[in-house]
Design an enzyme around this catalytic site. Structure first.
Site, PDB file in Angstrom:
ATOM      1  N   GLU A 185       0.859  -1.188   0.000  1.00 44.69           N
ATOM      2  CA  GLU A 185       0.000   0.000   0.000  1.00 44.69           C
ATOM      3  C   GLU A 185       0.889   1.230   0.000  1.00 44.69           C
ATOM      4  O   GLU A 185       2.064   1.143   0.341  1.00 44.69           O
ATOM      5  CB  GLU A 185      -0.845   0.041   1.292  1.00 44.69           C
ATOM      6  CG  GLU A 185      -1.822  -1.090   1.394  1.00 44.69           C
ATOM      7  CD  GLU A 185      -2.343  -1.267   2.818  1.00 44.69           C
ATOM      8  OE1 GLU A 185      -2.074  -0.406   3.677  1.00 44.69           O
ATOM      9  OE2 GLU A 185      -3.002  -2.271   3.055  1.00 44.69           O
ATOM     10  N   LYS A 199       2.208   4.631   1.654  1.00 37.43           N
ATOM     11  CA  LYS A 199       2.297   5.116   3.035  1.00 37.43           C
ATOM     12  C   LYS A 199       1.850   6.573   3.034  1.00 37.43           C
ATOM     13  O   LYS A 199       2.550   7.453   2.544  1.00 37.43           O
ATOM     14  CB  LYS A 199       3.725   4.989   3.556  1.00 37.43           C
ATOM     15  CG  LYS A 199       3.822   5.281   5.036  1.00 37.43           C
ATOM     16  CD  LYS A 199       5.153   4.841   5.595  1.00 37.43           C
ATOM     17  CE  LYS A 199       5.160   4.860   7.109  1.00 37.43           C
ATOM     18  NZ  LYS A 199       4.934   6.184   7.694  1.00 37.43           N
ATOM     19  N   ASP A 228       0.838  10.213   4.293  1.00 38.22           N
ATOM     20  CA  ASP A 228       1.449  11.088   5.276  1.00 38.22           C
ATOM     21  C   ASP A 228       0.401  12.039   5.843  1.00 38.22           C
ATOM     22  O   ASP A 228       0.232  13.148   5.375  1.00 38.22           O
ATOM     23  CB  ASP A 228       2.585  11.868   4.602  1.00 38.22           C
ATOM     24  CG  ASP A 228       3.456  12.554   5.630  1.00 38.22           C
ATOM     25  OD1 ASP A 228       3.324  12.232   6.825  1.00 38.22           O
ATOM     26  OD2 ASP A 228       4.250  13.422   5.237  1.00 38.22           O
ATOM     27  N   LYS A 251      10.777   3.725   2.690  1.00 38.22           N
ATOM     28  CA  LYS A 251      10.671   5.186   2.537  1.00 38.22           C
ATOM     29  C   LYS A 251      11.374   5.638   1.259  1.00 38.22           C
ATOM     30  O   LYS A 251      12.511   5.258   1.016  1.00 38.22           O
ATOM     31  CB  LYS A 251      11.340   5.881   3.736  1.00 38.22           C
ATOM     32  CG  LYS A 251      10.660   5.623   5.062  1.00 38.22           C
ATOM     33  CD  LYS A 251       9.368   6.389   5.121  1.00 38.22           C
ATOM     34  CE  LYS A 251       9.032   6.994   6.403  1.00 38.22           C
ATOM     35  NZ  LYS A 251       9.640   7.897   7.170  1.00 38.22           N
ATOM     36  N   CYS A 266      -1.276  51.419  -4.406  1.00 41.89           N
ATOM     37  CA  CYS A 266      -0.424  50.390  -5.018  1.00 41.89           C
ATOM     38  C   CYS A 266      -1.273  49.510  -5.949  1.00 41.89           C
ATOM     39  O   CYS A 266      -2.259  48.909  -5.519  1.00 41.89           O
ATOM     40  CB  CYS A 266       0.224  49.582  -3.906  1.00 41.89           C
ATOM     41  SG  CYS A 266       1.288  48.259  -4.475  1.00 41.89           S
TER      42      CYS A 266
END
Ligand code: IVH
Length: 700
Positions: free
Chosen positions: A111, A113, A115, A320, A438
């Site tokens: 699967e 990962k 975050d 990772k 401005c």
């Protein structure tokens, strides 16, 4: 039909529509009908609070305010995963599994990962009864009300596609938990930050922090506004229901849970590597940040055989990915000026390929960031794709620095109007203080005014305002109400072509753009301007563009003051008593209404006929006996419900705080008071008073 039957009917029907929408992407009703039914249900529930069902879809809009989250023990501990960073380490994991299973045949499920924020949901008899954070893995915070705002999460797993329900499905156990990752989709994150930027609020750093901040908010209606989502990846129950993880994913999906379709069964570690390589770049197509892959042994029996170490399962591991980065040269910096005058530096880079797309710009955030990085013009810089769409500069490759680099001189004057920039203590950005003169600030003020959530004159977009300003037809948005067919018809301008960057880094000339006011366009614009006079006062107040006054704050101010005239003269001391209005917003509002130009602007809008009054929804002020005092309560009271107590505090001019701090003047202590609040109040020497003492403070 009895009220209970009607409540049941509406609850089931709305949950079913929701299921169809989120599970099968089918809208069986239009938004209007859905909202009408939801309103009906809300009204019925208000009349019969005890008949409200725990799986009522009205819980999704939030509304509960908890002063502190309850701590809950997890029925099954929430463990973490071991990490691997290379193919070699992954093969080591595979060898350990093989050895542990003593030569048995086994499979993996891979699967993504995700975050985000780990969440655990408990269902009893199909009803979502609890949602909790991971906490320390053994116990977490009970954030059920916040979790219920996740629209893709079923409140009742019995209530789903009617036909599909029968077929070949296992019966749903009476008690189970599902676990997954709560997240804020990128698109939502961008939307929220755009809105925050628009009103001068500091930006949320990344979607992960934004999600974890949202889940921990104590006002669940504020959570509902962040439109969080959740991907489920684990199923847990006391009794065995499935043989494999794969079966559990398929069943969860079938029961209406949001299971990301990105998982795959893999026969061996080679297959796992293929999955890892495939998703290294594809993962950027997903609606949330991912930082790796999770590899799980598929069979539950084999998972049990392998067991756990102290911290993590032996049957699963994370792989990772290295952060996706590239290096390139910084060629120049441009400085953008936003509506509130905030100046943002943008890095212009030699185009470089990063995670499948060509990057030529990156965010540098603010002057502090440039200083922190120590970056100079001409430097080789590292760029990374984080959660955000715009990549960021994360560092400088000092080994490649040459003599040719030049220091970045942060501008001291506005890059557009040349007014000296200012910076307030504690703010990361420099600001151009020339609000009125401005050009980009003026342009952005118009864009703010015409947006749908404000006056809804969006037919004026796409360069039309620019042209109106340029031709001197409008200076402030109030001038829009003086526009006529004669003034607009036939206006035309061609803007020169801007080059378009191709994916390979080369440029092709863009097309020139013509802005033209034909009769049909003019009719549309004038109709929209006329119609905008009926926009509710909340929208008008938001449209004024007072710093820090977003749509929600505008609503709170209208609820409290009801009309422009009351708001305009409200002193600071009163403004700070408005729910969710702190000193920073109060000061900004009070200051805005002292500026003579702003007052003229307001009067011109009034003369044009826009709405200056709304509906007050506030407790009548009875006295100012508690003015300037802050309160918090704990426990239960003989003469007041929580709501009544809160109403009394506000009605007598007091303010309710959300926690014990040095700013708290009184803690009202009732029966069964919470030990943590009392303890903290003792520690900080905050006076504690009884119900009787509280009543005496405002008695006649
Ligand atoms: S399974 C016992 N699957 O990673 C292992 N976790 O380090 C249970 N996470 O806190 C977790 N995506 O929040 C699992 N597909 C996924 C995941 C995932 C993200 C997070 C999870 C957990 C952390 C473990």
């Amino acid at each position: 039909m009895s009220p209970q039957e009607e409540i049941n009917r509406l609850t089931d029907q709305l949950n079913y529509y929701n299921y169809q929408y989120y599970q099968n992407s089918v809208s069986e009703v239009d938004d209007f009908t859905f909202d009408r039914m939801l309103e009906q249900l809300t009204a019925l529930e208000a009349q019969h609070p005890d008949l409200r069902r725990p799986d009522s879809p009205t819980t999704r809009v939030g509304g509960t305010i908890s002063k502190e989250f309850k701590t809950v023990y997890h029925r099954f501990p929430m463990l973490s995963l071991g990490n691997t960073y290379s193919e070699a380490e992954l093969v080591e994991f595979d060898n350990r599994v093989r050895k542990g299973l003593d030569g048995q045949v086994f499979e993996y499920v891979c699967e993504l990962k995700f975050d985000g924020v780990a969440l655990s949901m408990t269902y009893e008899n199909g009803i979502l009864v609890q949602g909790a954070t991971r906490g320390d893995g053994v116990r977490g915070d009970d954030i059920t009300n916040n979790i219920k705002t996740i629209r893709s999460l079923p409140l009742n797993v019995g209530n789903k596609g009617r036909e599909e329900r029968e077929e070949g499905e296992r019966s749903i156990p009476a008690l189970f938990e599902v676990r997954g990752e709560g997240f804020l989709p990128f698109a939502e994150f961008e939307r929220i930050n755009k809105e925050r930027e628009d009103i001068g609020e500091s930006l949320l750093a990344n979607p992960r922090n934004a999600a974890s901040g949202a889940f921990k908010q104590q006002d669940s209606s504020a959570v509902a506004q962040r439109r969080l989502d959740c991907f489920l990846y684990s199923f847990l129950s006391e009794t065995a229901v499935f043989k494999t993880h794969e079966e559990s994913l398929i069943a969860m999906k079938g029961w209406g849970f949001n299971v990301s379709p990105t998982w795959r069964k893999c026969a061996d570690v080679r297959d796992v590597m293929l999955f890892i390589n495939e998703w290294e770049t594809r993962r950027f197509e997903l609606p949330l940040a991912t930082d790796g892959i999770v590899i799980k042994v598929n069979s539950y029996a084999q998972q049990r055989e392998l067991g756990f170490t102290a911290k993590s399962p032996r049957w699963a591991i994370a792989f990772k990915y290295k952060a996706q980065g590239a290096s390139t040269t910084l060629n120049s910096i441009s400085y953008q000026v936003g509506r509130t005058g905030a100046v943002t530096p943008v890095a212009h880079l030699t185009p470089v390929l990063l995670a499948g797309t060509v990057v030529k710009r990156a965010s540098l955030h603010n002057a502090n960031e440039i200083e922190r990085l120590g970056v100079q013009l001409g430097d080789w810089v590292f760029v990374e794709k984080g959660g955000e769409i715009i990549p960021k500069v994360t560092g400088v490759d000092l080994l490649k620095r040459t003599e040719a680099v030049r220091p970045i001189v942060y501008p001291t004057a506005c890059p557009v109007c040349e007014t000296p920039l200012v910076r307030t203590e504690g703010e990361a950005h420099f600001y151009c203080p020339n609000e009125k003169g401005c050009a980009p600030q003026r342009q952005a003020r118009f864009e703010h005014f015409i947006q749908r959530r404000a006056m809804n004159i969006e037919s004026l977009g796409e360069g039309k305002i620019e042209l109106l300003i340029e031709r001197g037809l409008v200076q402030t948005p109030a001038d829009l109400y003086d526009l006529t067919n004669e003034k607009l018809l036939g206006l035309e301008k061609t803007y020169p072509a801007a080059p378009i960057l191709n994916d390979d880094g080369t440029e092709t000339p863009g097309k020139a753009r013509t802005v033209k006011f034909g009769q049909k366009t003019v009719d549309n614009i004038l109709t929209a301007i006329e119609r905008s006079k009926q926009q509710p006062f909340t929208n008008v107040l938001f449209a004024l563009g007072i710093r820090y006054v977003g749509a929600t704050t505008a609503e709170k101010l209208v609820d409290y003051f009801g009309a422009m005239d009351a708001l305009m003269v409200a002193p600071l001391e009163v403004l700070v008593t408005v729910p969710e209005v702190g000193p920073r917003i109060a000061q900004s509002v009070a200051k805005w209404f002292t500026d003579p130009d702003n007052l003229t602007y307001v009067e011109r809008l009034r003369a044009a006929g826009v709405q200056f009054a709304g509906e007050r929804k506030v407790v009548e002020v009875q006295s100012d006996k508690l003015a300037g005092k802050t309160f918090l309560y704990t426990g239960t009271f003989a003469d007041f419900s929580r709501e009544q107590l809160e109403a009394e505090i506000v009605a007598h001019g007091g303010k309710l705080l959300s926690g014990v701090s040095k700013k708290l003047n009184y803690l009202i202590v009732g029966e069964n008071a919470g030990p943590s609040k009392v303890g903290k109040a003792e520690q900080l020497n905050v006076p504690m008073i009884s119900e009787a003492e509280f009543k005496a403070m405002f008695a006649d």
